[in-house]
Design a protein around this motif. Structure first.
Motif, short mmCIF file in Angstrom:
data_model
loop_
_atom_site.label_atom_id
_atom_site.label_comp_id
_atom_site.label_asym_id
_atom_site.label_seq_id
_atom_site.Cartn_x
_atom_site.Cartn_y
_atom_site.Cartn_z
N GLU A 102 -63.92 -46.09 24.88
CA GLU A 102 -64.31 -45.19 25.30
C GLU A 102 -63.96 -43.83 24.41
N GLU A 103 -63.10 -43.99 23.79
CA GLU A 103 -63.51 -42.90 22.69
C GLU A 103 -64.40 -43.13 21.53
N GLU A 104 -64.40 -44.98 20.78
CA GLU A 104 -65.86 -45.13 20.30
C GLU A 104 -67.49 -44.27 20.83
N GLN A 105 -67.02 -44.91 22.05
CA GLN A 105 -68.68 -44.10 22.90
C GLN A 105 -68.62 -42.93 22.94
N MET A 106 -67.94 -42.06 22.66
CA MET A 106 -67.03 -40.39 22.36
C MET A 106 -68.23 -39.92 20.91
N LEU A 107 -67.47 -40.49 20.51
CA LEU A 107 -67.73 -39.90 18.87
C LEU A 107 -69.18 -40.04 18.71
N LEU A 108 -69.94 -41.54 19.10
CA LEU A 108 -70.92 -42.10 18.56
C LEU A 108 -72.08 -41.67 19.21
N ALA A 109 -71.47 -40.53 20.84
CA ALA A 109 -72.49 -39.97 21.27
C ALA A 109 -72.74 -38.23 21.02
N ALA A 110 -71.83 -38.15 20.20
CA ALA A 110 -72.17 -36.77 19.76
C ALA A 110 -72.07 -37.25 17.67
N GLY A 111 -72.62 -38.27 17.30
CA GLY A 111 -73.60 -38.34 16.21
C GLY A 111 -72.42 -38.90 15.08
N ILE A 112 -70.88 -39.12 15.47
CA ILE A 112 -70.14 -39.20 14.07
C ILE A 112 -70.10 -40.79 13.68
N LYS A 113 -69.21 -40.66 12.89
CA LYS A 113 -70.12 -42.53 12.24
C LYS A 113 -68.15 -42.58 12.17
N ILE A 114 -68.45 -43.75 12.72
CA ILE A 114 -66.70 -44.71 12.87
C ILE A 114 -66.10 -44.87 11.35
N GLU A 115 -64.95 -45.02 10.87
CA GLU A 115 -64.97 -46.11 9.85
C GLU A 115 -63.59 -46.95 9.84
N TYR A 116 -63.00 -47.95 9.49
CA TYR A 116 -61.41 -48.35 9.87
C TYR A 116 -60.90 -48.95 8.53
N ILE A 117 -59.56 -47.85 8.39
CA ILE A 117 -59.40 -47.85 6.94
C ILE A 117 -57.94 -49.03 7.64
N PRO A 118 -57.90 -50.47 7.07
CA PRO A 118 -57.39 -51.41 7.01
C PRO A 118 -55.83 -51.45 7.78
N LYS A 119 -55.25 -51.72 8.33
CA LYS A 119 -53.78 -51.32 8.72
C LYS A 119 -52.68 -51.24 7.14
N PRO A 120 -51.53 -50.45 7.29
CA PRO A 120 -50.32 -50.81 6.13
C PRO A 120 -49.57 -52.59 6.20
N ALA A 121 -49.85 -52.78 5.57
CA ALA A 121 -49.29 -54.66 5.43
C ALA A 121 -47.26 -54.45 5.82
N GLN A 122 -46.94 -52.90 5.80
CA GLN A 122 -45.50 -52.97 6.87
C GLN A 122 -45.23 -51.73 7.12
N HIS A 123 -44.47 -51.41 7.55
CA HIS A 123 -44.42 -50.11 8.20
C HIS A 123 -44.07 -48.88 7.02
N LYS A 124 -45.42 -47.83 7.22
CA LYS A 124 -44.71 -46.82 6.09
C LYS A 124 -44.67 -45.55 6.52
N GLY A 125 -43.92 -44.93 5.53
CA GLY A 125 -43.41 -43.52 5.89
C GLY A 125 -45.00 -42.76 6.45
N ASP A 126 -44.67 -41.38 6.93
CA ASP A 126 -45.51 -40.71 6.48
C ASP A 126 -46.30 -39.56 5.66
N ASN A 127 -44.99 -39.88 4.36
CA ASN A 127 -45.48 -39.12 3.07
C ASN A 127 -46.40 -40.19 2.95
N PHE A 128 -46.42 -41.48 2.67
CA PHE A 128 -46.74 -42.29 2.31
C PHE A 128 -48.07 -42.37 2.97
N LEU A 129 -48.13 -42.58 3.58
CA LEU A 129 -49.67 -42.64 4.89
C LEU A 129 -51.26 -41.87 4.57
#
Length: 265
Positions: free
Chosen positions: A109-136
């Motif tokens: 439903e979040e994807e549909q909300m964005l698409l209805a607003a004309g927003i394109k969606i991209e996904y960045i692959p998950k990190p291979a392990q837990h990363k802190g916010d400083n790295f993310l």
């Protein structure tokens, strides 16, 4: 006429032409928001906001909504303001799911909300392990991978644009550009700010940045040499608080919970 005068004149011309266009569209168009949002034609330029560390199962109390939902709302508001102000550029929302999350995407439903607003969606692959916010935070460099665009303007996911910023693209592109293809800003406390910058996408540049991160991120930080480059002329920088003799930073992360960046220049 100096560079600042040229930029001011270009912005004035851009906004004047844009205002006329908006008036004409309002007078003649009966297109609804959803129809406008579904237009297939893409711009050579794009605004990008990135939300990382997402997990639809991590719920806020007492609303029981995903913890990233407030940033999602901010993203929708930013895209709407830009469109209402006459922006012709695409708006891209990029997401990275939390390492521990069993999900690969945000909620349907979040994807549909964005698409209805004309927003394109991209996904960045998950990190291979837990990363802190400083790295993310290095996820910002994902904008270099959007090579279908000539220019990409990154906006922090807490930013609110108050005017049409398309002139940033126009000033850096075309036969007589005033701005460079890659633009960063110095701010009150730092020589460059990661919340607002423009790039010319390039896979090669992205690979080079990733190699630098891998080589330098876990190396002890030196206040004189940084991660290998001493600040010397002509690289010296100045701010209202300090000037560029050392890589000295003032931590402002505690402000981020209540700080909202207003892009109005």
């Amino acid at each position: 006429e100096g560079v600042l005068g040229q930029i001011t004149n270009r912005i004035s011309s851009f906004r004047g032409a844009n205002s006329t266009k908006i008036v004409k569209e309002e007078e003649t168009s009966t297109i609804t928001t959803s129809d406008t949002a579904s237009r297939k034609k893409s711009s050579p330029y794009a605004y990008v906001m990135i939300i990382w560390d997402c997990d639809p199962d991590n719920l806020l109390q007492p609303s029981f909504l995903p913890s990233y939902r407030p940033l999602l709302a901010n993203l929708l508001v930013a895209a709407r303001i830009l469109r209402d102000e006459g922006s012709q550029a695409d708006f891209v929302a990029a997401f990275q799911l939390k390492f521990e999350s069993p999900h690969d995407k945000i909620l349907p439903e979040e994807e549909q909300m964005l698409l209805a607003a004309g927003i394109k969606i991209e996904y960045i692959p998950k990190p291979a392990q837990h990363k802190g916010d400083n790295f993310l935070t290095f996820n910002r460099f994902h904008v270099f991978n959007l090579t279908e665009y000539r220019r990409v303007l990154y906006l922090d996911n807490a930013a609110i644009p108050l005017v049409n910023l398309d002139y940033m693209f126009e000033l850096s592109d075309g036969p007589n550009p005033i701005l460079k293809e890659n633009v960063i800003m110095s701010t009150y406390l730092e020589p460059d700010n990661g919340a607002f910058f423009m790039v010319q996408p390039s896979h090669k540049a992205y690979r080079e940045l990733q190699a630098l991160i891998a080589a330098k991120f876990f190396v002890p930080f030196d206040k004189v040499n940084g991660w290998g480059h001493a600040i010397q002329g002509p690289d010296q920088w100045e701010t209202n608080r300090m000037n560029g003799t050392k890589w000295t930073f003032v931590r402002t992360t505690r402000l981020l919970g209540s700080l909202c960046l207003l892009c109005f220049f």
